[in-house]
Design a protein around this motif. Structure first.
Motif, PDB file in Angstrom:
ATOM      1  N   THR A  40       0.831  -1.212   0.000  1.00  0.00           N
ATOM      2  CA  THR A  40       0.000   0.000   0.000  1.00  0.00           C
ATOM      3  C   THR A  40       0.866   1.262   0.000  1.00  0.00           C
ATOM      4  O   THR A  40       0.355   2.370   0.172  1.00  0.00           O
ATOM      5  CB  THR A  40      -0.894   0.026   1.260  1.00  0.00           C
ATOM      6  N   ASP A  42       4.079   3.952  -1.454  1.00  0.00           N
ATOM      7  CA  ASP A  42       4.283   4.802  -2.626  1.00  0.00           C
ATOM      8  C   ASP A  42       4.910   4.033  -3.801  1.00  0.00           C
ATOM      9  O   ASP A  42       4.498   4.175  -4.954  1.00  0.00           O
ATOM     10  CB  ASP A  42       5.196   5.963  -2.180  1.00  0.00           C
ATOM     11  N   LEU A  43       5.914   3.211  -3.499  1.00  0.00           N
ATOM     12  CA  LEU A  43       6.592   2.459  -4.569  1.00  0.00           C
ATOM     13  C   LEU A  43       5.612   1.505  -5.253  1.00  0.00           C
ATOM     14  O   LEU A  43       5.564   1.408  -6.489  1.00  0.00           O
ATOM     15  CB  LEU A  43       7.774   1.685  -3.970  1.00  0.00           C
ATOM     16  N   ARG A  46       3.001   3.669  -7.355  1.00  0.00           N
ATOM     17  CA  ARG A  46       3.458   4.369  -8.568  1.00  0.00           C
ATOM     18  C   ARG A  46       4.130   3.448  -9.576  1.00  0.00           C
ATOM     19  O   ARG A  46       4.091   3.697 -10.773  1.00  0.00           O
ATOM     20  CB  ARG A  46       4.439   5.495  -8.201  1.00  0.00           C
ATOM     21  N   ASP A 115       2.427  -7.623  10.240  1.00  0.00           N
ATOM     22  CA  ASP A 115       3.334  -6.678  10.875  1.00  0.00           C
ATOM     23  C   ASP A 115       4.697  -7.347  11.004  1.00  0.00           C
ATOM     24  O   ASP A 115       4.824  -8.388  11.655  1.00  0.00           O
ATOM     25  CB  ASP A 115       2.789  -6.281  12.259  1.00  0.00           C
ATOM     26  N   ALA A 116       5.684  -6.738  10.384  1.00  0.00           N
ATOM     27  CA  ALA A 116       7.032  -7.306  10.399  1.00  0.00           C
ATOM     28  C   ALA A 116       7.576  -7.421  11.823  1.00  0.00           C
ATOM     29  O   ALA A 116       8.440  -8.236  12.103  1.00  0.00           O
ATOM     30  CB  ALA A 116       7.963  -6.432   9.568  1.00  0.00           C
ATOM     31  N   VAL A 142       9.411  -2.001   1.396  1.00  0.00           N
ATOM     32  CA  VAL A 142       9.328  -1.415   2.751  1.00  0.00           C
ATOM     33  C   VAL A 142      10.708  -0.869   3.102  1.00  0.00           C
ATOM     34  O   VAL A 142      11.676  -1.130   2.379  1.00  0.00           O
ATOM     35  CB  VAL A 142       8.938  -2.486   3.793  1.00  0.00           C
ATOM     36  N   GLU A 169      15.161  -3.467  -2.696  1.00  0.00           N
ATOM     37  CA  GLU A 169      15.452  -2.209  -3.399  1.00  0.00           C
ATOM     38  C   GLU A 169      16.482  -1.427  -2.625  1.00  0.00           C
ATOM     39  O   GLU A 169      16.665  -1.655  -1.431  1.00  0.00           O
ATOM     40  CB  GLU A 169      14.195  -1.339  -3.371  1.00  0.00           C
TER      41      GLU A 169
HETATM   42  P1  NAD Z   1       5.981   4.074   2.034  1.00  0.00           P
HETATM   43  O1  NAD Z   1       6.240   4.676   3.372  1.00  0.00           O
HETATM   44  O2  NAD Z   1       5.097   4.799   1.073  1.00  0.00           O
HETATM   45  O3  NAD Z   1       5.322   2.638   2.272  1.00  0.00           O
HETATM   46  C1  NAD Z   1       5.796   1.747   3.224  1.00  0.00           C
HETATM   47  C2  NAD Z   1       4.934   0.480   3.230  1.00  0.00           C
HETATM   48  O4  NAD Z   1       5.514  -0.415   4.181  1.00  0.00           O
HETATM   49  C3  NAD Z   1       3.476   0.675   3.628  1.00  0.00           C
HETATM   50  O5  NAD Z   1       2.671  -0.165   2.832  1.00  0.00           O
HETATM   51  C4  NAD Z   1       3.454   0.181   5.080  1.00  0.00           C
HETATM   52  O6  NAD Z   1       2.198  -0.372   5.479  1.00  0.00           O
HETATM   53  C5  NAD Z   1       4.498  -0.904   5.046  1.00  0.00           C
HETATM   54  N1  NAD Z   1       5.076  -1.142   6.371  1.00  0.00           N
HETATM   55  C6  NAD Z   1       5.739  -0.259   7.145  1.00  0.00           C
HETATM   56  N2  NAD Z   1       6.097  -0.847   8.330  1.00  0.00           N
HETATM   57  C7  NAD Z   1       5.655  -2.118   8.276  1.00  0.00           C
HETATM   58  C8  NAD Z   1       5.710  -3.220   9.163  1.00  0.00           C
HETATM   59  N3  NAD Z   1       6.268  -3.147  10.377  1.00  0.00           N
HETATM   60  N4  NAD Z   1       5.169  -4.388   8.757  1.00  0.00           N
HETATM   61  C9  NAD Z   1       4.581  -4.501   7.554  1.00  0.00           C
HETATM   62  N5  NAD Z   1       4.505  -3.491   6.661  1.00  0.00           N
HETATM   63  C10 NAD Z   1       5.013  -2.314   7.025  1.00  0.00           C
HETATM   64  O7  NAD Z   1       7.408   3.754   1.405  1.00  0.00           O
HETATM   65  P2  NAD Z   1       7.838   3.649  -0.156  1.00  0.00           P
HETATM   66  O8  NAD Z   1       8.104   5.006  -0.693  1.00  0.00           O
HETATM   67  O9  NAD Z   1       6.859   2.788  -0.880  1.00  0.00           O
HETATM   68  O10 NAD Z   1       9.249   2.941  -0.032  1.00  0.00           O
HETATM   69  C11 NAD Z   1       9.425   1.598   0.382  1.00  0.00           C
HETATM   70  C12 NAD Z   1      10.907   1.248   0.241  1.00  0.00           C
HETATM   71  O11 NAD Z   1      11.288   1.314  -1.118  1.00  0.00           O
HETATM   72  C13 NAD Z   1      11.831   2.225   0.981  1.00  0.00           C
HETATM   73  O12 NAD Z   1      12.926   1.520   1.491  1.00  0.00           O
HETATM   74  C14 NAD Z   1      12.285   3.169  -0.103  1.00  0.00           C
HETATM   75  O13 NAD Z   1      13.552   3.747   0.182  1.00  0.00           O
HETATM   76  C15 NAD Z   1      12.374   2.209  -1.280  1.00  0.00           C
HETATM   77  N6  NAD Z   1      12.246   2.896  -2.566  1.00  0.00           N
HETATM   78  C16 NAD Z   1      11.143   3.659  -2.840  1.00  0.00           C
HETATM   79  C17 NAD Z   1      11.020   4.263  -4.068  1.00  0.00           C
HETATM   80  C18 NAD Z   1       9.806   5.085  -4.427  1.00  0.00           C
HETATM   81  O14 NAD Z   1       9.739   5.511  -5.578  1.00  0.00           O
HETATM   82  N7  NAD Z   1       8.878   5.297  -3.525  1.00  0.00           N
HETATM   83  C19 NAD Z   1      12.040   4.108  -5.033  1.00  0.00           C
HETATM   84  C20 NAD Z   1      13.150   3.314  -4.721  1.00  0.00           C
HETATM   85  C21 NAD Z   1      13.231   2.712  -3.476  1.00  0.00           C
END
Ligand code: NAD
Length: 514
Positions: A40, A42-43, A46, A115-116, A142, A169
């Motif tokens: 759910t 951002d990655l 999008r 939940d991790a 995550v 990632e």
């Molecule tokens: P985000 O904060 O939008 O989403 C995080 C997700 O992790 C959520 O779905 C949340 O419910 C889940 N989560 C958090 N803690 C949790 C737990 N304890 N147990 C289970 N699920 C849990 O983050 P994002 O932007 O999607 O980024 C995720 C990872 O990908 C990060 O490490 C980020 O650096 C990396 N990344 C993101 C992008 C990007 O374009 N957004 C690009 C490259 C790398």
């Protein structure tokens, strides 16, 4: 070298194709389960969900394949399907969203709340996965602080089998020690052949075209060395600022966020020796040798080989923008939002050929490109009226649009005697073959299912990249090399221009290939 800014004509090279045109080879993959932790986030919203939709609508995801979102929040399958529908409406073109394809795709989606950090949800996930023999790909979208927890829970609950894979990632660590610790934590549960460290730059068409150009043509490889190449430039420029990522970015900075991974991966593909085959380890062995051949930058040479910068208020994307410090809540930081590095690959092929690397936020333009600058002709036979021959350049552009252009000199067509003119042989083939240029994630996500690791980073590569980057960061601290300010919307601090101009060269001006 470089020459005055000019706007050469563009010539599309593809007027006649030889052999059958095979543009849409869709080979369905065997049924699989993709489990997206952070489904759910951002990655996922999008990139991952749109990429999986495209593969599904092209007929590559078939049978009983499922995509399972797993995240902390409580949600039903239908809520997750709603989330995915909205993600698709926001991130793909309306004409690509066909109702019957969308229904088929959404029907594959499921959701489990896990939940991790606790026991919550793991048994439910195990039951949903069942016992059917099929590939399981666990994608960790995550934060890296919970990679180890998730790998451990998957292990404890018996969900890791021979045909399971783990996708992670960047950021893979913050330095060599933390990257190593993360690799060890994951390695307790997954064998290296099951781990896919994704760098989406490697999934880009242009990057794969670089390998095709180098290794499927007899033309380039004999020239691909110090006797014919003057230097290489790799630029990854963003026009955006922090975009709400201050917490992460201020601890990271441009060298960790961009150079350690994307830029060094691109450098490896330019500089590596031809691998014996395209199999994963042959390619990755050659990339590793490049990383190990990089000349060390430490306190003795860091001032001469690197420039750090941080943007101050200026104008970008047509409006006034704040400086980095104003965007940060703390208001004080020496984190670099720009870095330029003169790198050198110390081996027989590249001796004396600098690789100028630069990346930054709030630069004049969003552009990622690799420029291979060939040497000038050894002797000019033309008279002054004809003009001076400009040294050849191969420009591979990865962003915003993918393009490959070989700049060559021709005679200006028509009467009026001999006048030289530079033209761009345009080798961007997607439009000629009438195909959509796929997003990098599309290719990479299904390579995971197929078990093809060629475009993913091996553990030793990631660690070797940190081994080169760590001493640069330490040297900045040791020597007190602070960030130089640059105005948002420019090409970085003037010291970055001096870094290349000292050597009698100039940064490639992106406009000149349009
Ligand atoms: P985000 O904060 O939008 O989403 C995080 C997700 O992790 C959520 O779905 C949340 O419910 C889940 N989560 C958090 N803690 C949790 C737990 N304890 N147990 C289970 N699920 C849990 O983050 P994002 O932007 O999607 O980024 C995720 C990872 O990908 C990060 O490490 C980020 O650096 C990396 N990344 C993101 C992008 C990007 O374009 N957004 C690009 C490259 C790398």
């Amino acid at each position: 070298m470089g020459g005055a800014p000019h706007r050469p004509a563009r010539i599309h090279v593809i007027s006649r194709c030889t052999g059958p045109v095979m543009t849409s080879q869709i080979i369905p993959v065997e049924p699989f389960d993709y489990i997206v932790f952070g489904g759910t986030g951002d990655l996922a919203e999008r990139k991952l969900i749109p990429a999986l939709y495209h593969r599904s609508s092209d007929g590559q995801i078939v049978g009983a394949s499922r995509i399972i979102g797993a995240a902390r929040g409580e949600m039903s399958d239908d809520d997750f399907r709603d989330f995915a529908r909205k993600a698709l409406e926001a991130h793909i073109k309306p004409e690509e969203l066909k109702p019957e394809l969308l229904d088929d795709f959404l029907g594959r989606l499921h959701y489990v709340s896990v939940d991790a950090k606790s026991e919550r949800g793991w048994e439910t996930l195990r039951q949903l996965l069942g016992d059917e023999p099929r590939v399981r790909a666990f994608y960790l979208a995550v934060g890296p602080s919970i990679f180890g927890d998730i790998a451990a829970r998957l292990g404890e609950h018996g969900m890791i089998r021979e045909d399971s894979r783990l996708v992670i990632e960047k950021p893979i660590g913050n330095d060599l020690a933390s990257a190593h610790a993360l690799n060890v934590a994951i390695g307790k549960h997954f064998r290296e052949e099951q781990v896919f460290r994704i760098d989406h730059y490697l999934g880009k068409e242009t990057v794969q075209n670089l390998m095709a150009l180098r290794f499927a043509n007899a033309l380039y490889e004999p020239l691909w060395k110090s006797s014919h190449i003057d230097h290489v430039q790799i630029t990854v420029a963003e026009s955006l600022g922090l975009e709400g990522r201050a917490g992460y970015y201020d601890k990271s900075g441009a060298i960790r966020d961009m150079v350690q991974n994307h830029i060094l991966q691109l450098l490896c593909l330019v500089a590596m020796e031809p691998p014996a085959s395209m199999d994963a380890d042959s390619v990755r062995d050659e990339k590793l040798k490049v990383l190990r051949a990089l000349r060390r930058i430490d306190a003795s040479n860091v001032a001469e080989m690197t420039v750090r910068g941080q943007y101050s208020a200026g104008a970008s994307n047509g409006g006034a923008v704040r400086g980095y410090l104003e965007e940060l809540e703390s208001g004080s930081s020496d984190t670099e939002t720009f870095v330029a590095i003169k790198a050198e690959v110390e081996n027989w092929r590249w001796a004396g050929v600098p690789f100028y690397l630069r990346t930054g936020k709030r630069l004049a333009q969003r552009v990622s490109e690799i420029v291979i600058q060939f040497k000038p002709v050894p002797h000019n036979v033309f008279n002054a009226d004809a003009g001076r021959p400009i040294a050849n350049r191969l420009v591979l552009r990865l962003q915003p649009d993918e393009a490959v252009s070989q700049m060559i000199m021709i005679k200006d067509p028509g009467p009026g005697g001999m006048r030289l003119r530079e033209v761009a042989l345009d080798m961007s083939f997607a439009e000629h073959f009438h195909v959509r240029s796929p997003d990098a994630y599309e290719r990479l996500l299904l390579d995971v299912v197929r078990g093809n690791q060629t475009l993913f980073m091996r553990r030793d590569e990631v660690e070797a990249a940190w081994q080169w980057v760590d001493p640069i960061i330490s040297a900045w601290h040791e020597t007190g090399q602070r960030c130089k300010k640059y105005t948002a919307g420019t090409w970085g601090p003037s010291a970055a221009i001096a870094l290349i101009e000292r050597d009698g060269r100039t940064w490639h001006e992106e406009e000149s290939i349009d």
